[in-house]
Design a protein around this motif. Sequence first.
Motif, mmCIF file in Angstrom:
data_model
loop_
_atom_site.group_PDB
_atom_site.id
_atom_site.type_symbol
_atom_site.label_atom_id
_atom_site.label_comp_id
_atom_site.label_asym_id
_atom_site.label_seq_id
_atom_site.Cartn_x
_atom_site.Cartn_y
_atom_site.Cartn_z
ATOM 1 N N ALA A 256 -2.158 -13.066 14.390
ATOM 2 C CA ALA A 256 -3.060 -14.212 14.230
ATOM 3 C C ALA A 256 -2.306 -15.469 13.796
ATOM 4 O O ALA A 256 -2.923 -16.498 13.513
ATOM 5 N N GLY A 257 -0.973 -15.381 13.718
ATOM 6 C CA GLY A 257 -0.180 -16.554 13.383
ATOM 7 C C GLY A 257 0.196 -16.678 11.919
ATOM 8 O O GLY A 257 0.783 -17.683 11.513
ATOM 9 N N GLY A 258 -0.119 -15.659 11.121
ATOM 10 C CA GLY A 258 0.194 -15.705 9.696
ATOM 11 C C GLY A 258 1.564 -15.131 9.376
ATOM 12 O O GLY A 258 2.280 -14.660 10.259
ATOM 13 N N HIS A 259 1.919 -15.176 8.093
ATOM 14 C CA HIS A 259 3.203 -14.651 7.605
ATOM 15 C C HIS A 259 2.935 -13.489 6.662
ATOM 16 O O HIS A 259 2.236 -13.652 5.667
ATOM 17 N N ALA A 260 3.492 -12.309 6.982
ATOM 18 C CA ALA A 260 3.280 -11.145 6.116
ATOM 19 C C ALA A 260 4.517 -10.269 6.083
ATOM 20 O O ALA A 260 5.013 -9.838 7.124
ATOM 21 N N ALA A 261 5.003 -10.014 4.854
ATOM 22 C CA ALA A 261 5.988 -8.959 4.629
ATOM 23 C C ALA A 261 5.208 -7.757 4.111
ATOM 24 O O ALA A 261 4.173 -7.920 3.458
ATOM 25 N N SER A 262 5.677 -6.556 4.416
ATOM 26 C CA SER A 262 4.962 -5.375 3.926
ATOM 27 C C SER A 262 5.896 -4.509 3.097
ATOM 28 O O SER A 262 7.086 -4.385 3.408
ATOM 29 N N VAL A 263 5.327 -3.922 2.040
ATOM 30 C CA VAL A 263 6.088 -3.051 1.142
ATOM 31 C C VAL A 263 5.277 -1.783 0.908
ATOM 32 O O VAL A 263 4.172 -1.852 0.365
ATOM 33 N N THR A 264 5.817 -0.654 1.336
ATOM 34 C CA THR A 264 5.177 0.616 1.002
ATOM 35 C C THR A 264 5.555 0.959 -0.426
ATOM 36 O O THR A 264 6.749 1.066 -0.754
ATOM 37 N N ALA A 265 4.548 1.083 -1.298
ATOM 38 C CA ALA A 265 4.824 1.319 -2.712
ATOM 39 C C ALA A 265 3.615 1.965 -3.364
ATOM 40 O O ALA A 265 2.485 1.819 -2.905
ATOM 41 N N ASP A 266 3.894 2.680 -4.467
ATOM 42 C CA ASP A 266 2.854 3.322 -5.266
ATOM 43 C C ASP A 266 2.690 2.535 -6.555
ATOM 44 O O ASP A 266 3.617 2.495 -7.383
ATOM 45 N N LEU A 267 1.530 1.887 -6.707
ATOM 46 C CA LEU A 267 1.294 1.044 -7.887
ATOM 47 C C LEU A 267 1.326 1.837 -9.189
ATOM 48 O O LEU A 267 1.433 1.237 -10.265
ATOM 49 N N ALA A 268 1.250 3.147 -9.109
ATOM 50 C CA ALA A 268 1.313 3.976 -10.319
ATOM 51 C C ALA A 268 2.747 4.123 -10.824
ATOM 52 O O ALA A 268 2.960 4.654 -11.908
ATOM 53 N N ARG A 269 3.723 3.661 -10.035
ATOM 54 C CA ARG A 269 5.132 3.816 -10.417
ATOM 55 C C ARG A 269 5.699 2.443 -10.821
ATOM 56 O O ARG A 269 5.807 1.542 -9.978
ATOM 57 N N ASP B 2 0.866 -1.184 0.000
ATOM 58 C CA ASP B 2 0.000 0.000 0.000
ATOM 59 C C ASP B 2 0.904 1.237 0.000
ATOM 60 O O ASP B 2 2.098 1.144 0.322
ATOM 61 N N VAL B 3 0.321 2.394 -0.332
ATOM 62 C CA VAL B 3 1.078 3.648 -0.219
ATOM 63 C C VAL B 3 1.097 4.161 1.215
ATOM 64 O O VAL B 3 1.917 4.995 1.546
ATOM 65 N N ARG B 4 0.177 3.682 2.037
ATOM 66 C CA ARG B 4 0.036 4.208 3.407
ATOM 67 C C ARG B 4 0.720 3.272 4.404
ATOM 68 O O ARG B 4 0.187 2.231 4.787
ATOM 69 N N THR B 5 1.921 3.669 4.807
ATOM 70 C CA THR B 5 2.777 2.787 5.601
ATOM 71 C C THR B 5 2.155 2.424 6.950
ATOM 72 O O THR B 5 2.140 1.245 7.327
ATOM 73 N N GLU B 6 1.655 3.426 7.662
ATOM 74 C CA GLU B 6 1.185 3.158 9.029
ATOM 75 C C GLU B 6 0.034 2.156 9.037
ATOM 76 O O GLU B 6 0.032 1.175 9.792
#
Length: 99
Positions: A54-67, A38-42
């Motif tokens: 909840a026990g899942g696996h998630a990496a997060s990437v702040t990014a703008d899909l328009a770029r 998402d573009v919104r980091t927080e």
Amino acid sequence: MTGALDGKSAIITGAATGIGRATALAFARAGARLTLVDVRTEELERTAAEVRDAGGHAASVTADLARPEDCAAIVAAAVRAAAQATGVARATGSAAVPS
Ligand SMILES: NC(=O)c1ccc[n+]([C@@H]2O[C@H](COP(=O)([O-])OP(=O)(O)OC[C@H]3O[C@@H](n4cnc5c(N)ncnc54)[C@H](O)[C@@H]3O)[C@@H](O)[C@H]2O)c1
């Protein structure tokens, strides 16, 4: 978390809120390893924390899909996080992107 998506990995865009957030939680419950975008980091980090709590696996990437360069970085992050992305859930809105 185990289920129908055990052994799968997915990129979910627009994961900070709304459909993307709900998709992230549902995919995680089904066992998928996630790369959340998402573009919104927080707000994005809040979704990622919910998945992990909840026990899942998630990496997060702040990014703008328009770029295009951000899109390449997303795929690279997904490959790093899960070796292979087997699906994409696209829930990105078209609202104004913060400058
Ligand atoms: N909610 C509904 O009932 C509904 C129904 C039909 C279609 N849709 C469509 O589905 C999409 C998601 O809806 P929602 O309700 O979850 O919206 P939402 O606004 O809650 O979530 C969209 C997310 O996309 C992110 N985003 C926007 N532009 C981005 C960009 N360039 N790069 C990265 N992230 C970006 C936003 O930060 C936000 O977190 C929208 O396009 C909406 O029009 C929604």
